[in-house]
Design a protein around this motif. Structure first.
Motif, PDB file in Angstrom:
ATOM      1  N   TYR A  11      18.477  13.801  11.760  1.00 21.69           N
ATOM      2  CA  TYR A  11      17.477  13.134  12.594  1.00 21.69           C
ATOM      3  C   TYR A  11      16.745  12.072  11.773  1.00 21.69           C
ATOM      4  O   TYR A  11      16.460  12.276  10.601  1.00 21.69           O
ATOM      5  CB  TYR A  11      16.450  14.146  13.123  1.00 21.69           C
ATOM      6  N   VAL A  12      16.436  10.948  12.428  1.00 16.11           N
ATOM      7  CA  VAL A  12      15.698   9.860  11.779  1.00 16.11           C
ATOM      8  C   VAL A  12      14.439   9.571  12.588  1.00 16.11           C
ATOM      9  O   VAL A  12      14.500   9.418  13.810  1.00 16.11           O
ATOM     10  CB  VAL A  12      16.552   8.573  11.697  1.00 16.11           C
ATOM     11  N   PHE A  13      13.293   9.513  11.915  1.00 19.76           N
ATOM     12  CA  PHE A  13      12.022   9.207  12.580  1.00 19.76           C
ATOM     13  C   PHE A  13      11.911   7.696  12.737  1.00 19.76           C
ATOM     14  O   PHE A  13      11.899   6.958  11.754  1.00 19.76           O
ATOM     15  CB  PHE A  13      10.870   9.761  11.744  1.00 19.76           C
ATOM     16  N   GLY A  54      11.241   5.699   9.447  1.00 20.65           N
ATOM     17  CA  GLY A  54      12.559   5.729   8.829  1.00 20.65           C
ATOM     18  C   GLY A  54      12.822   7.004   8.061  1.00 20.65           C
ATOM     19  O   GLY A  54      13.911   7.191   7.510  1.00 20.65           O
ATOM     20  N   GLY A  55      11.843   7.906   8.003  1.00 17.01           N
ATOM     21  CA  GLY A  55      12.045   9.193   7.356  1.00 17.01           C
ATOM     22  C   GLY A  55      13.049  10.030   8.134  1.00 17.01           C
ATOM     23  O   GLY A  55      13.312   9.760   9.304  1.00 17.01           O
ATOM     24  N   GLU A  86      16.267  17.350   8.767  1.00 16.92           N
ATOM     25  CA  GLU A  86      17.443  18.155   9.064  1.00 16.92           C
ATOM     26  C   GLU A  86      17.175  19.042  10.286  1.00 16.92           C
ATOM     27  O   GLU A  86      18.098  19.426  10.986  1.00 16.92           O
ATOM     28  CB  GLU A  86      17.817  19.030   7.860  1.00 16.92           C
ATOM     29  N   LYS A  87      15.914  19.341  10.530  1.00 13.45           N
ATOM     30  CA  LYS A  87      15.532  20.138  11.694  1.00 13.45           C
ATOM     31  C   LYS A  87      14.494  19.359  12.487  1.00 13.45           C
ATOM     32  O   LYS A  87      13.550  18.813  11.931  1.00 13.45           O
ATOM     33  CB  LYS A  87      14.953  21.486  11.240  1.00 13.45           C
ATOM     34  N   LYS A  88      14.666  19.322  13.793  1.00 12.23           N
ATOM     35  CA  LYS A  88      13.775  18.543  14.647  1.00 12.23           C
ATOM     36  C   LYS A  88      12.413  19.223  14.762  1.00 12.23           C
ATOM     37  O   LYS A  88      12.320  20.368  15.191  1.00 12.23           O
ATOM     38  CB  LYS A  88      14.396  18.382  16.038  1.00 12.23           C
ATOM     39  N   PRO A  89      11.332  18.522  14.395  1.00 10.53           N
ATOM     40  CA  PRO A  89       9.986  19.096  14.546  1.00 10.53           C
ATOM     41  C   PRO A  89       9.652  19.327  16.027  1.00 10.53           C
ATOM     42  O   PRO A  89      10.130  18.600  16.899  1.00 10.53           O
ATOM     43  CB  PRO A  89       9.068  18.008  13.943  1.00 10.53           C
ATOM     44  N   LYS A 100      17.636   9.496  16.796  1.00  7.45           N
ATOM     45  CA  LYS A 100      16.344   8.867  16.489  1.00  7.45           C
ATOM     46  C   LYS A 100      15.208   9.643  17.162  1.00  7.45           C
ATOM     47  O   LYS A 100      15.195   9.805  18.382  1.00  7.45           O
ATOM     48  CB  LYS A 100      16.342   7.403  16.936  1.00  7.45           C
ATOM     49  N   LEU A 101      14.259  10.085  16.339  1.00  9.15           N
ATOM     50  CA  LEU A 101      13.136  10.889  16.826  1.00  9.15           C
ATOM     51  C   LEU A 101      11.883  10.046  17.033  1.00  9.15           C
ATOM     52  O   LEU A 101      11.630   9.096  16.309  1.00  9.15           O
ATOM     53  CB  LEU A 101      12.814  12.007  15.823  1.00  9.15           C
TER      54      LEU A 101
END
Length: 254
Positions: free
Chosen positions: A74-76, A80-81, A84-87, A97-98
């Protein structure tokens, strides 16, 4: 098995300067040969062990490269951070893209989801009144709303705007001139009109809220709209619900 002797070493290494001497693990090195290499400060290297070490180093480098160029799960989008686990407070906007769940496009998706729920509620009400015509029309509208949501999530353009057999200009015309098409004046909703008319009016007004959410999602700081197709669909959707109200009052749903 071969034998490495001092004599063979003296002959081989005459006029040569070496730091190490490579032998196979099956080679028998005589004590005098070992002493000779020691005196010359030449290190004995076992060929098979050297190859194994090189392979391990190569694997380590490959692993480092994999880690360096590994695509994160996952990419914020904001920073750009990556994760590995979606908050829990984030969700996927496009692909991996989160964004925060308060992102305008995520809010729009929630509004569209709620609109589908409200359509189902009105269908239940129509079912109680045994009004199959309204149920059928709402089925088509439900699919229309789902297509809007799909096009937004997949970032696909909506090309055709046909709803209940009406194109965009026809919906606009009928909603503006109900007297001409349904022989009823513009409707000012009243509870005496019955549950179904009031429920359809709720769908009409809520679709306006969804349209506003879409404007927040797709309007940039310069006032430009990136998804005019979705805005247009939602604008005509409210007109369609109003037309259904006019048809009901005109007795065309009996």
């Amino acid at each position: 098995m071969s034998v490495l002797t001092e004599y063979s070493l003296r002959s081989e290494l005459r006029n040569k300067k070496l730091d190490e001497y490579i032998v196979s693990k099956d080679t028998l090195i005589t004590p005098s040969a070992r002493q000779y290499l020691k005196e010359k400060n030449i290190k004995i290297v076992i060929k098979e062990e050297q190859e194994k070490e090189k392979k391990n180093i190569s694997n380590d480098i490959n692993n480092e490269d994999k880690e360096k160029y590994m695509i994160p799960k996952y990419v914020f989008m904001n920073s750009g951070g990556y994760f590995e686990k979606k908050p829990e407070h984030m969700t996927q906007l496009l692909g991996n893209k989160l964004v925060y769940k308060t992102h305008p496009r995520i809010v729009l998706r929630g509004k569209l989801d709620s609109l589908e729920s409200k359509i189902l509620e009105v269908q239940i009400l129509a079912s109680k009144e045994k009004n199959e015509k309204i149920i059928k029309d709402l089925d088509e509208i439900m699919q229309f709303v789902r297509n809007i949501l799909k096009s937004e999530v997949l970032d696909e353009k909506i090309n055709d705007l046909i709803l209940l057999g009406m194109n965009e200009s026809e919906m606009r015309e009928m909603s503006h001139y109900p007297k001409k098409y349904f022989n009823v004046d513009h409707i000012l909703p009243n509870y005496k009109m019955g549950e179904l008319v009031i429920a359809l009016n709720s769908l009409r007004s809520y679709s306006r809220e969804v349209e506003i959410a879409a404007l927040h999602a797709f309007k940039n700081e310069e006032g430009e709209i990136s998804r005019n197709d979705i805005i247009q669909c939602l604008n005509r959707l409210s007109s369609c619900f109003y037309i259904m109200m006019c048809k009901y009052v005109a007795g065309q749903y009996k």
